[in-house]
Design an enzyme around this catalytic site. Structure first.
Site, PDB file in Angstrom:
ATOM      1  CD  GLU A 189      47.374  44.334 -14.706  1.00 53.18           C
ATOM      2  OE1 GLU A 189      48.189  43.902 -13.887  1.00 53.18           O
ATOM      3  OE2 GLU A 189      46.989  45.518 -14.719  1.00 53.18           O
TER       4      GLU A 189
ATOM      5  CD  GLU B 104      49.367  57.175 -12.495  1.00 56.52           C
ATOM      6  OE1 GLU B 104      49.972  56.245 -11.950  1.00 56.52           O
ATOM      7  OE2 GLU B 104      49.759  58.364 -12.447  1.00 56.52           O
TER       8      GLU B 104
END
Length: 136
Positions: free
Chosen positions: A57, A46
């Site tokens: 992913e 993040e």
């Protein structure tokens, strides 16, 4: 009963613990097996300038590309959630770029729930390079 691939489950579970998720508090791990059998992992990262982070992913796909591979044979995603979480829309398209429609996708929770899908299940009617044939 779904039995996730033990090597992929372990790899995704371990990398999930390395996620940088101070804002959402929602660490996610992903593991990809390529056609050669190599496993590549990624975790969400993040950023305070939300949503400028990176999904697990996408991180696994980047590691796969950096490792010299370009084709996903199988992918597993894990998070601490009540039900198995699907990849976001952007990651579905990223997965479809490097995986055939029949490639297995296993979605897992940290408490043992799992759901098996295919790339086609995740992204039916995926946009791919043949849609751009007239541009050539």
């Amino acid at each position: 009963m779904i039995n996730p691939d033990p090597a992929l489950l372990q790899a995704a579970s371990e990398v999930r613990l390395k996620a940088y998720a101070p804002y959402s508090k929602f660490p996610v791990g992903a593991a990809i097996r390529t056609l050669s059998g190599k496993i590549f992992v990624g975790c969400n990262v993040e950023n305070v300038a939300y949503p400028e982070g990176t999904c697990a992913e996408a991180g696994a796909i980047a590691a796969m590309i950096a490792g010299g591979e370009v084709q996903i044979a199988e992918i597993l995603v894990i998070a601490d959630s009540p039900e198995p979480i699907p990849p976001c829309g952007g990651c579905r398209q990223k997965i479809a770029e490097f995986a055939g429609q029949g490639v297995p996708v296993t979605l897992c929770t940290t408490d043992g729930k799992a759901r098996d899908l295919t790339v086609a299940d995740l992204l039916p009617g995926a946009f791919d390079s043949h849609h751009m044939d007239r541009a050539k």
